[in-house]
Design an enzyme around this catalytic site. Structure first.
Site, PDB file in Angstrom:
ATOM      1  N   LYS A   1       0.844  -1.210   0.000  1.00 58.98           N
ATOM      2  CA  LYS A   1       0.000   0.000   0.000  1.00 58.98           C
ATOM      3  C   LYS A   1       0.875   1.253   0.000  1.00 58.98           C
ATOM      4  O   LYS A   1       0.696   2.186   0.790  1.00 58.98           O
ATOM      5  CB  LYS A   1      -0.974  -0.019   1.186  1.00 58.98           C
ATOM      6  CG  LYS A   1      -2.426   0.099   0.707  1.00 58.98           C
ATOM      7  CD  LYS A   1      -3.436  -0.090   1.759  1.00 58.98           C
ATOM      8  CE  LYS A   1      -4.706   0.703   1.483  1.00 58.98           C
ATOM      9  NZ  LYS A   1      -5.184   0.805   0.122  1.00 58.98           N
TER      10      LYS A   1
HETATM   11  N1  PMP Z   1      -6.200  -4.119  -3.550  1.00 56.12           N
HETATM   12  C1  PMP Z   1      -5.861  -2.830  -3.663  1.00 56.12           C
HETATM   13  C2  PMP Z   1      -4.916  -2.439  -4.746  1.00 56.12           C
HETATM   14  C3  PMP Z   1      -6.365  -1.875  -2.758  1.00 56.12           C
HETATM   15  O1  PMP Z   1      -6.004  -0.588  -2.871  1.00 56.12           O
HETATM   16  C4  PMP Z   1      -7.281  -2.291  -1.775  1.00 56.12           C
HETATM   17  C5  PMP Z   1      -7.871  -1.259  -0.832  1.00 56.12           C
HETATM   18  N2  PMP Z   1      -7.152  -1.144   0.342  1.00 56.12           N
HETATM   19  C6  PMP Z   1      -7.611  -3.646  -1.688  1.00 56.12           C
HETATM   20  C7  PMP Z   1      -7.058  -4.532  -2.583  1.00 56.12           C
HETATM   21  C8  PMP Z   1      -8.545  -4.146  -0.622  1.00 56.12           C
HETATM   22  O2  PMP Z   1      -7.918  -4.150   0.644  1.00 56.12           O
HETATM   23  P1  PMP Z   1      -8.790  -3.997   1.971  1.00 56.12           P
HETATM   24  O3  PMP Z   1      -9.846  -5.032   1.896  1.00 56.12           O
HETATM   25  O4  PMP Z   1      -7.816  -4.251   3.071  1.00 56.12           O
HETATM   26  O5  PMP Z   1      -9.315  -2.618   1.976  1.00 56.12           O
END
Ligand code: PMP
Length: 314
Positions: A158
């Protein structure tokens, strides 16, 4: 200026109005993408008169781990970060669904890509409704952009700079009339959406790409796997997915903190299954909604309730 446009944010270890949270135009992270962020949802429960932060401690755990990829060793513990976020919610007296954006970033105001050891953190909360209008299903496309590889910029991290990859794919998808993009990795496997993870239903089974295929290991992805096993008695198979499987599956949906569970009814102009929201996607959506909104006590351990001044409103 309305409080909504100028919420209180956590910045440089203080709570200040957003309009006072300023950084230098030379900030390292602005030029080189050297930041790590998170996204957490808070669901307002009218019944409890509480804000329910969903899996906040898990998000902060992931944030601290990911900051480590950029050698930023966050001074605050997960529980301190939860406390700060709760205080942020109280100070803003939110009584609607919100999105919390923690960000850690290389803060030195200087030119030169080599990072020094200075970093800063900020935590921002804003009112937030649905991210994709997905109730009746969305139309996705396979992007011409490939997912960043783990040994280029780890997608699991992230990391701010990696989101140029997501921005390029989202922009292309929207310009071409689609709601969301699906990435392939350099090996040609289907990996995830631009801002969300991906699941397929094939022969009654859930399939999702494995952690080692350049995905962000989503907290919603993990939630959905646990809910599918417990509530629908469905196991999830984590394996690499071929592009052509997108066009032959029975159902497909995205998961993510912002998108929640978004059923996909068309991919690259092919109908997914019957081209309408399928039964498994819709069951998972309703279970997920009831869990995050605090209607299923057995999942309350995932909720961080915040007692806000709104308690006095009843
Ligand atoms: N993939 C990407 C590229 C993202 O930016 C996100 C959003 N955080 C997710 C998957 C989903 O992650 P989460 O369920 O932890 O929000």
């Amino acid at each position: 200026m309305m409080a909504q446009d100028n919420p209180i944010v956590f910045f440089n270890d203080r709570f200040v109005p957003l309009s006072e949270a300023k950084i230098s135009i030379l900030t390292h992270a602005l030029h080189y993408g050297t930041g790590v962020f998170e996204g957490i949802r808070g669901y307002w429960s009218e019944k409890r008169k509480q804000m329910l932060l969903f899996r906040a401690a898990d998000h902060f755990r992931r944030w601290k781990l990911n900051c480590g990829l950029l050698h930023m060793d966050l001074a605050h513990t997960e529980s301190e970060l939860c406390d700060i976020t709760e205080e942020l919610v109280r100070r803003n007296d939110f009584c609607t669904d919100i999105y919390i954006r923690p960000i850690a970033y290389r803060s030195s105001p200087r030119v030169g890509v080599r990072p020094d050891d200075q970093y800063a953190i900020a935590i921002i909360g804003i009112p937030f409704g649905p991210y994709l209008s997905s109730a009746s299903g969305i139309h996705a496309c396979v992007s011409t952009w490939r997912r960043v590889e783990d040994n280029a910029i780890p997608a699991r991290g992230k990391i701010c700079g990696a989101y140029v990859n997501s921005a390029l794919a989202t922009d292309e998808a929207h310009r071409n009339g689609f709601d969301e993009a699906i990435f392939l990795n350099e090996a040609g496997h289907v990996v995830e959406g631009a801002t969300c993870n991906l699941f397929l239903v094939k022969q009654g089974k859930l399939i999702t790409p494995p952690a080692s295929d350049n995905i962000l290991e989503g907290i919603t992805r993990d939630t959905v796997m646990q809910l599918a096993a417990r509530e629908l008695r469905m196991e999830t198979i984590e394996r690499s997915i071929d592009r052509s499987e997108l066009y032959q599956c029975e159902e497909a949906f995205f998961t993510g903190t912002a998108v929640e569970i978004a059923p996909i009814t068309r991919i690259d102009h092919h109908p997914v299954g019957l081209g309408v929201v399928g039964p498994i996607s819709s069951q998972l959506r309703s279970v997920y909604d009831s869990v995050v909104r605090g209607w299923r006590e057995q999942y309350d351990h995932w909720l961080e309730p915040v007692l806000t001044p709104a308690l006095d409103r009843s």
